[in-house]
Write a protein that holds these residues in place. Structure first.
Motif, short mmCIF file in Angstrom:
data_model
loop_
_atom_site.label_atom_id
_atom_site.label_comp_id
_atom_site.label_asym_id
_atom_site.label_seq_id
_atom_site.Cartn_x
_atom_site.Cartn_y
_atom_site.Cartn_z
N GLU A 50 0.86 -1.17 0.00
CA GLU A 50 0.00 0.00 0.00
C GLU A 50 0.90 1.22 0.00
O GLU A 50 1.84 1.30 0.80
N ALA A 51 0.62 2.15 -0.91
CA ALA A 51 1.42 3.37 -0.95
C ALA A 51 0.95 4.31 0.15
O ALA A 51 -0.23 4.58 0.28
N GLN A 52 1.89 4.76 0.97
CA GLN A 52 1.55 5.75 1.99
C GLN A 52 2.41 6.98 1.78
O GLN A 52 3.63 6.87 1.69
N LYS A 53 1.73 8.12 1.71
CA LYS A 53 2.48 9.36 1.51
C LYS A 53 2.90 9.91 2.86
O LYS A 53 2.07 10.09 3.75
N ASP A 54 4.18 10.17 2.99
CA ASP A 54 4.68 10.79 4.20
C ASP A 54 4.46 12.29 4.05
O ASP A 54 5.07 12.94 3.20
N GLU A 55 3.54 12.86 4.86
CA GLU A 55 3.13 14.25 4.66
C GLU A 55 4.29 15.23 4.86
O GLU A 55 4.39 16.25 4.17
N THR A 71 7.69 14.70 4.41
CA THR A 71 8.72 14.67 3.35
C THR A 71 8.11 14.70 1.96
O THR A 71 8.79 15.00 0.98
N GLY A 72 6.82 14.35 1.84
CA GLY A 72 6.19 14.30 0.52
C GLY A 72 6.53 13.02 -0.23
O GLY A 72 6.06 12.78 -1.34
N LYS A 73 7.33 12.16 0.39
CA LYS A 73 7.74 10.92 -0.27
C LYS A 73 6.70 9.82 -0.06
O LYS A 73 5.99 9.78 0.94
N THR A 74 6.64 8.92 -1.06
CA THR A 74 5.72 7.79 -0.95
C THR A 74 6.49 6.59 -0.42
O THR A 74 7.59 6.30 -0.86
N ARG A 75 5.90 5.93 0.56
CA ARG A 75 6.50 4.68 1.05
C ARG A 75 5.54 3.53 0.80
O ARG A 75 4.34 3.68 0.87
N MET A 76 6.10 2.36 0.50
CA MET A 76 5.26 1.20 0.25
C MET A 76 5.25 0.35 1.52
O MET A 76 6.29 -0.02 2.05
N ILE A 77 4.03 0.02 1.99
CA ILE A 77 3.88 -0.74 3.23
C ILE A 77 3.27 -2.11 2.91
O ILE A 77 2.26 -2.18 2.21
#
Lengths: 506, 506
Positions: free
Chosen positions: A101-106, A108-114
């Motif tokens: 699941e893509a989660q956006k880190d508010e 940093t603006g970066k997307t992390r996959m969980i």
């Protein structure tokens, strides 16, 4: 005159580091960012393809067919054969989720996959496929008429190695695994011996790797096997490498996986199974066996290129004529057959310095180097250099002679590598008759000979000694080495005809 | 006279179920207990080996070399190319642990294996390898002299399919993936086109599968690609199967993975990359394309056995003579070469009924069946049957004629399968010029023709229509089909020269 070597350090200076540098210099493989997993580069992979092609034919000639089974093994399969499961438990990659699941880190603006989508039953990535293939065999076997099943699989497997070493010991590696099921114990044992022999012959005749064939002791057996047979190679630092194993599994896996059939007498019986495998590890063995301080030395039968022709073009006006001549020679040589396949010839027309060019092919281990310059063209001769001889040795021969003798030359190089390896091995296996001799032989840190000793110790005693001296019993050798009069076991003093080989190993 | 068919249900009765039964009857593959993963059995795998051998040569002939990259991809790699990551996120197998621990359940006495050794960074099992190979390309590229890189990998990949269908859509499948990096966009585009053409020719000439080559619309592109080219096959229920794709990736992956180099003008530049792949899915296509209500029909070039010789031995006294004669004939035929390889001939000497034997080979799709009995032996003739003709059609010909015409016969069968498939396809592609026609064509549940229509809709409009009618744009066809005068788009009414093919698909 001191000669500069292409590989630094040399074998004598630091063997393990020399090994890494040979692989790098020949551009065969490299470590990846994935822990313990390597990238096999084109030159290394081409050797693997040649190994596969030859072995695959041997498997088919002995009645096996290829098939493909799932990469993932349900945990419950492993639980069925306890000894097997324990043998591989410490090194299994486990799949627990089937989605991201893509989660956006508010911030940093970066997307992390969980990881998400947790599995009810996790899977392991196959460390070997006895269990998953056994499950298929159970489905396919109902009568003795369904037997034997003789299957081979070419695939990747994964064992989470804590101290990876490229080719020799990596988390992921490529291999073949044969799996067979038979009506009787005798047939399964015969199969195990047949494949043991196939491995010995293949390594000797194709890789120019002489091995000591033998049986593993109980302590060194494959987890779940009744008997394990091995071929053991001695490389240039005198360490042993297990170069291929075949296992008689008795009815252990058949019972845990219910591979059963109605026999000729109509009773329900469990099948007798075997398994056997060799891997990309053989490439590591081959490197450590033959290579020198100038890089890889590749036996002709598995050399991606067997002959390199280097046009020497000092003058612009004769340049094209020389290149054309080289190409024509290459075409002629390619029409010849070496062990059933066209001779592999490359003409190196790249616009780089002749020295750099020559050394690149030396480091890559190409068996035969040919140089043709303006004067050779006039005289109809070629300059010939062999990778199994010193780099400054060269002979000028008529081109017609090269054409006539090319395959003989390749076979001669193949044979010379094997003979050299046999001589080295035989001069480094010693007999010993006491524990003191064994301890003395393995007391120092440096290279040590293999010792053949009378042995009647228990598995516990073997493991204790192995741990203390950081050595292992490589095998109970077959043939001449293993045939002996009764003598006292070096540990227990009990009389025994059994001989075992102790050695340091990879 | 009504004839009994070997496969039930027939194609007309239930096409999807017929497909499963053909695979079962030919003993090609089966589902495993591992969710969505199949076991490819020897007959199916032999077809894959023949596909590999032919394709591999085409890749090498176009300048590619094979290599091998890690199975596991760090999550962070996927995060770098957002569109790509999202495209594959919903179907990734995730490795989160690297060990198992045996726990004994005290009440049952059973041992359970529990995942342990949690990884700091999880890995996914490759669904495709753009990211991991891109990371290697970034290491290998520093100057324009290092380009082009033209690499191919044969491997397994995994996509967690929710509705698996054997060969066509499985969680794990086997494929090849080509990955290349170039100095200029033009070279990368040319590479993409070259491999697109290789796929079209391979499928046409080797699998007898005619395809429509074309480009995918934006909505159907590979996640992260600039352009995706496809070859689309129409199988017997008129559904489309995407049979191979090649992607021009622009600089998208190069930028996210830093594949850069010092150019000829000494400025730092990003490489231009491509990727392309075909998989075991082609075997599913081949089955649905050619097979009939008696089982598999295998094109000779990928048939594991091309000729089966069945000795007919009603009397004990002539039995051995007939078998010997069949073996000799097989040996003669094997000396002939069909597309560079010996003709593959099997003599079926098993001690089972002649009818059962014959039907087994029919169901397995062997192109040519030969029967030889006592009278044939006397007359020097053979009974010949072709798999591409009705099962009761047979011809008696002199054995010498069979020997003389064997490879011609195989090519004739190969050609007839292709011609039949082309005729079927061409009769089921219709032109349409209005939305109403499209809706009418796809309004029923049954088989539906493909429709070629003027199209200028947006990706959103395309997706809405695709979802509503459960169809998709297979491609913007190249060649004659795609060349047209301006006409109003069936949806927007805007004038366009673009034609697209709408179809139901697997």
């Amino acid at each position: 005159m001191a000669q500069q070597n292409a590989i630094s350090p040399t074998r004598a200076e630091n063997f393990p580091e020399w090994y890494q540098q040979v692989i790098k210099a020949a551009d065969m493989a490299e470590n990846s960012e994935v822990r313990g997993s390597m990238v096999i580069k084109p030159w290394g992979y081409a050797i693997w393809e040649l190994i596969q092609r030859d072995l695959d034919q041997r498997f088919k000639d002995t009645g096996h067919t290829n098939a493909y089974f799932p990469l993932l093994i349900p945990l419950s399969y492993l639980e069925k054969e306890a000894e097997h499961a324990e043998g591989f438990a410490t090194e299994c990659a486990v799949v627990t989720h089937h989605r991201l699941e893509a989660q956006k880190d508010e911030s940093t603006g970066k997307t992390r996959m969980i990881p998400t989508g947790e599995l009810t039953e996790p899977y392991v990535i196959r460390p070997t496929s006895e269990t998953i293939i056994g499950a298929a065999f159970a489905r396919w076997t109902s009568s003795y008429r369904d037997l034997p099943l003789k299957i081979n699989q070419w695939c990747n497997v994964m064992r989470w190695e804590m101290r990876p070493r490229i080719f020799l010991r990596t988390a992921e590696f490529l291999w073949q695994e044969g799996h067979t099921a038979h009506e009787t114990a005798e047939e399964a044992i015969e199969e195990t011996h047949t494949m043991h022999k196939v491995y010995e012959e293949f390594q000797r005749d194709v890789l120019a790797v002489p091995t000591i064939p033998g049986e593993k002791t109980e302590a060194e057996r494959f987890p779940g096997a009744v008997q394990t047979f091995t071929v053991e190679a001695m490389v240039q630092d005198r360490k042993a490498i297990q170069a291929g194993t075949s296992h008689f599994l008795g009815q252990n896996f058949a019972k845990s996986q219910n591979i059963c059939f109605a026999g000729r007498d109509n009773t329900q019986q469990f099948a007798w199974t075997s398994s056997w495998g060799v891997s990309t590890r053989m490439i590591g063995t081959l490197i450590m066996m033959h290579s020198d301080d100038d890089g890889l030395v590749c036996p002709p039968r598995v050399a991606p290129q067997q002959v390199v022709i280097i046009p020497v073009t000092p003058k612009e006006d004769s340049r094209q004529a020389i290149i054309d001549h080289c190409q024509a020679l290459a075409a002629t040589l390619r029409q010849q057959s070496f062990h059933g396949y066209p001779v592999r010839v490359i003409v190196d027309t790249r616009d780089i310095g002749g020295g750099a060019k020559k050394w690149e092919w030396i480091k890559k281990g190409v068996p035969v180097r040919i140089e043709i310059g303006p004067r050779d063209l006039d005289k109809g001769s070629v300059c010939l250099q062999r990778r199994d001889q010193a780099t400054n040795e060269k002979s000028f021969i008529p081109e017609s002679e090269l054409i006539d003798s090319c395959t003989k030359l390749l076979q001669d190089i193949q044979d010379s590598l094997l003979q050299r390896a046999i001589a080295f091995r035989d001069s480094h296996i010693q007999k010993a008759s006491s524990l003191a001799e064994l301890e003395a032989n393995f007391s120092t840190e440096g290279d040590a000979d293999w010792l053949l000793v009378p042995w009647d110790g228990s598995p516990d005693e073997e493991e204790e000694l192995a741990k203390r001296l950081r050595i292992s019993i490589r095998c109970i050798p077959q043939g001449e080495l293993g045939t002996a009069e009764p003598a006292p076991c070096i540990l227990t003093g009990r009389m025994t005809t059994r001989r075992v080989l102790w050695a340091r190993s990879y």
